[in-house]
Design an enzyme around this catalytic site. Structure first.
Site, PDB file in Angstrom:
ATOM      1  N   THR A 103       0.799  -1.223   0.000  1.00 21.96           N
ATOM      2  CA  THR A 103       0.000   0.000   0.000  1.00 21.96           C
ATOM      3  C   THR A 103       0.833   1.276   0.000  1.00 21.96           C
ATOM      4  O   THR A 103       0.484   2.260  -0.654  1.00 21.96           O
ATOM      5  CB  THR A 103      -0.904  -0.005   1.262  1.00 21.96           C
ATOM      6  OG1 THR A 103      -1.714  -1.164   1.206  1.00 21.96           O
ATOM      7  CG2 THR A 103      -1.780   1.212   1.345  1.00 21.96           C
ATOM      8  N   THR A 121       2.009  -4.622   4.546  1.00 22.80           N
ATOM      9  CA  THR A 121       1.960  -4.934   5.977  1.00 22.80           C
ATOM     10  C   THR A 121       1.558  -6.381   6.261  1.00 22.80           C
ATOM     11  O   THR A 121       1.892  -6.915   7.320  1.00 22.80           O
ATOM     12  CB  THR A 121       0.958  -4.004   6.697  1.00 22.80           C
ATOM     13  OG1 THR A 121      -0.323  -4.133   6.061  1.00 22.80           O
ATOM     14  CG2 THR A 121       1.414  -2.566   6.659  1.00 22.80           C
ATOM     15  N   THR A 181       2.871 -20.887  21.334  1.00 21.74           N
ATOM     16  CA  THR A 181       1.535 -20.573  21.860  1.00 21.74           C
ATOM     17  C   THR A 181       0.687 -19.749  20.870  1.00 21.74           C
ATOM     18  O   THR A 181       1.216 -18.914  20.136  1.00 21.74           O
ATOM     19  CB  THR A 181       1.607 -19.841  23.218  1.00 21.74           C
ATOM     20  OG1 THR A 181       0.267 -19.494  23.616  1.00 21.74           O
ATOM     21  CG2 THR A 181       2.442 -18.572  23.164  1.00 21.74           C
ATOM     22  N   CYS A 196      -1.365 -17.658  21.998  1.00 28.75           N
ATOM     23  CA  CYS A 196      -1.583 -16.369  22.671  1.00 28.75           C
ATOM     24  C   CYS A 196      -0.663 -15.313  22.085  1.00 28.75           C
ATOM     25  O   CYS A 196       0.420 -15.611  21.594  1.00 28.75           O
ATOM     26  CB  CYS A 196      -1.287 -16.491  24.161  1.00 28.75           C
ATOM     27  SG  CYS A 196      -2.454 -17.536  25.004  1.00 28.75           S
TER      28      CYS A 196
HETATM   29  N1  ASP Z   1      -2.239  -6.325   1.068  1.00 30.33           N
HETATM   30  C1  ASP Z   1      -1.264  -5.283   1.287  1.00 30.33           C
HETATM   31  C2  ASP Z   1       0.087  -5.943   1.412  1.00 30.33           C
HETATM   32  O1  ASP Z   1       0.410  -6.500   2.420  1.00 30.33           O
HETATM   33  C3  ASP Z   1      -1.571  -4.492   2.474  1.00 30.33           C
HETATM   34  C4  ASP Z   1      -0.542  -3.452   2.798  1.00 30.33           C
HETATM   35  O2  ASP Z   1       0.304  -3.090   2.022  1.00 30.33           O
HETATM   36  O3  ASP Z   1      -0.560  -2.960   3.901  1.00 30.33           O
HETATM   37  O4  ASP Z   1       0.856  -5.897   0.495  1.00 30.33           O
END
Ligand code: ASP
Length: 343
Positions: free
Chosen positions: A13, A89, A278, A280
């Site tokens: 992104t 991300t 885990t 968690c």
């Molecule tokens: N789907 C995107 C990716 O991980 C989301 C992002 O860039 O935050 O490439």
């Protein structure tokens, strides 16, 4: 001498901008980064950029990209003081974790960052993340050494150790956490470094080595109520798998049913590596606490301590790639290699 940083753009992104002709989001040309983020001109840092081709949504990340990234850093290592990797991300914690094991003898910062909103939209978190990531990658201490010679993730004002991080929000700007390790730095008016926590290389001038052979014969199995012996057996005893990460409940507990323990025992006796991690978000596996955990230990399951699943996967890929000797892998798995485990 001014610092130099290489910005490596893999996709995600952060590098998107609205195309005025049709309103869709498209990756922008990263060689023009200073035009997009003019604030970068205010740093006394020499910035270069490298763009991967093709750019990917990080959901499509493959170990081959990690090898390309590690080799690029290796090839450009002497030319820069630090590296910033712009990455989607979704799998950033996997990539940062694995790179931390692949880059042996690292003495320079490798800072992953990305954003929840594209850099080309008004409320973007991408500019802030990129600017701080560059500042951290360029930062030196009083002795002239890198402040953070580690693979890490900078996101929403926090610098986290890469192999301790996990994405925990699909929506918030504060999308990453490292519940078992405090932040390595916090960005406010100043960037406050947690120097006692930041790892230092054994030798500052050592050659960077890349562990570029990754053995991906690893599966992840999440224990859940209603699990069947058929599914369990097909994953754990699959001849194409050398290791299984078993995501268990709480402090490392799972079913105490005979069939469950028998399958694990059979796999361990057959030389498979089963690592208990885990489910968690924080805390550690302790197989001595409950009878349900103790029976896993007796079956030959290893404790993953407080490692994240992302780090367990990257560590296994690297260790299995390093040797065919599963006994040696087991010994190294329980050792802290680059900050992924608490003492
Ligand atoms: N789907 C995107 C990716 O991980 C989301 C992002 O860039 O935050 O490439």
């Amino acid at each position: 001498m001014i610092s130099s940083v290489l910005i490596i753009y893999t996709g995600g992104t952060i590098g998107m901008k609205e195309d005025p002709t049709d309103g869709t989001l498209k990756p922008f040309d990263f060689s023009q980064i200073k035009e997009e983020v003019p604030e970068l001109n205010k740093f006394a840092v020499r910035l270069d950029s490298y763009t991967f081709d093709p750019l990917i949504d990080s959901s499509d990340v493959e170990p081959s990209l990690w090898v390309s990234l590690a080799e690029l850093i290796h090839d450009r290592y002497d030319d820069y003081d630090g590296f910033v990797i712009l990455h989607g991300t979704d799998t950033m914690a996997y990539s940062a974790s694995t790179l931390s094991f692949m880059l042996e003898g690292l003495a320079k910062p490798v800072v992953f960052t990305g954003s929840q909103l594209p850099i080309g939209v008004p409320r973007t978190d991408g500019k802030e993340n990129l600017i701080s990531a560059v500042e951290i990658a360029a930062a030196k201490d009083e002795t002239g050494h890198a402040r953070v010679p580690e693979v890490c993730i900078f996101f929403d004002s926090k610098l986290l150790r890469g192999n301790r991080s996990t994405k925990f929000s699909a929506e918030a700007f504060n999308a990453f956490a490292s519940p078992n390790c405090p932040p390595l730095a916090q960005a406010g008016i100043n960037i406050r470094y947690n120097s006692d926590l930041i790892r230092k290389p054994v030798y500052w001038d050592a050659q960077l080595r890349v562990q570029s052979h990754l053995d991906t014969r690893v599966s992840i199995l999440k224990v859940h109520p209603g699990m069947t012996p058929q599914v369990m057996r097909s994953i754990v005893t699959d001849p194409g798998t050398r290791a299984v990460i078993l995501e268990t409940y709480g402090s490392g507990n799972a079913l105490s049913k005979d069939w469950f323990i028998d399958i694990l025992k059979e796999a361990c006796e057959g030389g498979k590596i089963i690592l208990n991690v885990t489910q968690c978000q924080s805390g550690t596996v302790n197989m001595d606490l409950y009878a349900t955990g103790a029976s896993l230990k007796q079956a030959g399951v290893l404790s993953g301590g407080d490692i994240t699943t992302e780090a367990a996967l990257g560590k296994l890929f690297c260790l299995l790639g390093r040797t065919e000797d599963n006994k040696r892998v087991k010994t190294l798995l329980e050792k802290d290699l680059c900050g992924e485990l608490s003492k």
